[in-house]
Design a protein around this motif. Structure first.
Motif, PDB file in Angstrom:
ATOM      1  N   GLU A 161      -8.812  -1.284   1.044  1.00 60.06           N
ATOM      2  CA  GLU A 161      -8.038  -0.101   0.675  1.00 60.06           C
ATOM      3  C   GLU A 161      -7.658  -0.136  -0.798  1.00 60.06           C
ATOM      4  OE1 GLU A 161      -6.032   3.589   1.372  1.00 60.06           O
ATOM      5  OE2 GLU A 161      -7.683   2.490   2.307  1.00 60.06           O
ATOM      6  N   LEU A 221       0.824  -1.207   0.000  1.00 58.34           N
ATOM      7  CA  LEU A 221       0.000   0.000   0.000  1.00 58.34           C
ATOM      8  C   LEU A 221       0.861   1.260   0.000  1.00 58.34           C
ATOM      9  CD1 LEU A 221      -2.825  -1.031   2.507  1.00 58.34           C
ATOM     10  CD2 LEU A 221      -2.986  -0.842   0.008  1.00 58.34           C
ATOM     11  N   ASN A 222       2.019   1.217   0.655  1.00 55.70           N
ATOM     12  CA  ASN A 222       2.923   2.370   0.678  1.00 55.70           C
ATOM     13  C   ASN A 222       3.476   2.684  -0.709  1.00 55.70           C
ATOM     14  OD1 ASN A 222       2.631   2.841   3.419  1.00 55.70           O
ATOM     15  ND2 ASN A 222       4.397   1.581   3.976  1.00 55.70           N
ATOM     16  N   ARG A 242     -10.599   0.839  -2.827  1.00 58.07           N
ATOM     17  CA  ARG A 242     -10.874   2.268  -2.707  1.00 58.07           C
ATOM     18  C   ARG A 242      -9.939   3.093  -3.580  1.00 58.07           C
ATOM     19  NH1 ARG A 242      -9.228   6.795  -0.210  1.00 58.07           N
ATOM     20  NH2 ARG A 242      -7.399   5.782   0.710  1.00 58.07           N
ATOM     21  N   ARG A 243      -8.666   2.696  -3.613  1.00 51.69           N
ATOM     22  CA  ARG A 243      -7.676   3.509  -4.311  1.00 51.69           C
ATOM     23  C   ARG A 243      -7.467   3.102  -5.767  1.00 51.69           C
ATOM     24  NH1 ARG A 243      -2.708   3.433  -0.136  1.00 51.69           N
ATOM     25  NH2 ARG A 243      -1.654   4.383  -1.947  1.00 51.69           N
ATOM     26  N   GLN A 244      -7.578   1.825  -6.059  1.00 53.42           N
ATOM     27  CA  GLN A 244      -7.369   1.347  -7.429  1.00 53.42           C
ATOM     28  C   GLN A 244      -8.436   0.314  -7.777  1.00 53.42           C
ATOM     29  OE1 GLN A 244      -5.491   2.778  -9.409  1.00 53.42           O
ATOM     30  NE2 GLN A 244      -3.877   3.773  -8.233  1.00 53.42           N
ATOM     31  N   LEU A 264       1.805   1.822  -3.577  1.00 53.83           N
ATOM     32  CA  LEU A 264       0.725   1.717  -4.545  1.00 53.83           C
ATOM     33  C   LEU A 264       0.658   2.890  -5.521  1.00 53.83           C
ATOM     34  CD1 LEU A 264      -1.621  -0.136  -5.353  1.00 53.83           C
ATOM     35  CD2 LEU A 264      -3.092   1.190  -3.820  1.00 53.83           C
ATOM     36  N   ASP A 265       0.810   4.097  -5.031  1.00 56.58           N
ATOM     37  CA  ASP A 265       0.676   5.278  -5.889  1.00 56.58           C
ATOM     38  C   ASP A 265       1.810   5.413  -6.893  1.00 56.58           C
ATOM     39  OD1 ASP A 265      -1.638   5.915  -4.532  1.00 56.58           O
ATOM     40  OD2 ASP A 265      -0.638   7.280  -3.134  1.00 56.58           O
ATOM     41  N   HIS A 266       2.862   4.620  -6.736  1.00 54.76           N
ATOM     42  CA  HIS A 266       4.010   4.704  -7.646  1.00 54.76           C
ATOM     43  C   HIS A 266       4.047   3.534  -8.636  1.00 54.76           C
ATOM     44  CE1 HIS A 266       5.522   7.859  -5.008  1.00 54.76           C
ATOM     45  NE2 HIS A 266       5.340   7.045  -3.976  1.00 54.76           N
ATOM     46  N   TRP A 321      -7.923  -2.392 -10.669  1.00 53.66           N
ATOM     47  CA  TRP A 321      -6.852  -3.390 -10.670  1.00 53.66           C
ATOM     48  C   TRP A 321      -7.404  -4.705 -10.131  1.00 53.66           C
ATOM     49  CZ3 TRP A 321      -1.674  -0.809  -8.709  1.00 53.66           C
ATOM     50  CH2 TRP A 321      -1.436   0.360  -9.460  1.00 53.66           C
TER      51      TRP A 321
END
Length: 237
Positions: free
Chosen positions: A69, A41-42, A72-74, A44-46, A77
């Motif tokens: 999570e 998760l740390n 929610r964020r992706q 994930l945005d990269h 995927w």
């Protein structure tokens, strides 16, 4: 290698992680291993879009929290959940949260390939939809406020004359704005413009969408048989 063949392996157990990595290489995928949900998760945005193999047998954070999570964020995927416990309630919760499939460990290369085939297809569609949304939003941003108002009115099924009356302008002005909208959006019909507007996130009355979107709806792939369905079928056999 394209994003379609990349798989993020989120597995706390080193031996299990190595086995999954070996299986993925065997079936022609590119594994990216992670030692746990927090680490993943740390990062994930990269990361680029890919399929995910997610170990559910963890405590802090637990697998369901990580899955929630991720959704929610992706949400685009695809996630294939893994567990060595094979608990039906866990499988049910994972599928409710959005997991595409649920596999019992240990997983063979063949079973992994079968689960990832629809996951890669779903990922490709998600990436294509995201690109279509980006393009649509860029084109919609070209419209003036007046052009957008007229477009939404026309999408709702109102005629040029009715729109002109409602907005207090001439029919000729509506026709002029309509032509400008078609040119800026790069479409040839109001139906195409409505589809593009919907792809861009505008909420419109779907009068023009049913016919335009019917081919895409008919081509939608069926979801793979879930872990729960397989377990229930086995129990009733």
């Amino acid at each position: 290698m394209s994003h379609r063949r990349t798989v993020y392996v989120v597995e706390r157990d080193l031996l299990a992680r190595r086995l999954l990595t070996s299986h993925l290489v065997q079936i022609g995928a590119e594994p990216w291993p992670f030692a746990g949900g927090a680490e993943f998760l740390n990062m994930l945005d990269h990361l680029m879009p890919a399929c995910i193999l997610l170990d559910m047998d963890v405590d802090a954070p637990d697998g369901l929290e990580v899955l929630a999570e991720l959704m929610r964020r992706q949400p685009g995927w695809p996630v294939v959940a893994l567990s060595g416990r094979g608990q039906v309630p866990l499988a049910v919760e994972a599928m409710k949260l959005g997991a595409l499939d649920f596999l019992e460990k240990p997983v063979s290369a063949a079973r992994l390939a079968a689960a990832l085939a629809p996951a890669w297809t779903a990922l490709e569609r998600s990436v294509e939809a995201g690109e279509a949304r980006r393009i649509a939003q860029e084109r919609l941003a070209r419209l003036t406020a007046r052009e957008l108002d007229i477009s939404l009115a026309l999408f709702s099924g109102r005629s040029n004359k009715t729109v002109a009356h409602d907005l207090g302008i001439s029919v000729r002005t509506v026709e002029m704005h309509r032509a400008h909208v078609m040119a800026k959006l790069g479409v040839k019909s109001l139906a195409e413009a409505a589809v593009l507007a919907t792809q861009g996130g505008l909420a419109i009355t779907p009068a023009y969408l049913r016919e335009a979107l019917a081919p895409a709806a008919a081509a939608a792939a069926e979801l793979p048989q879930s872990f729960l369905a397989r377990r229930l079928a086995a129990r009733s056999a």
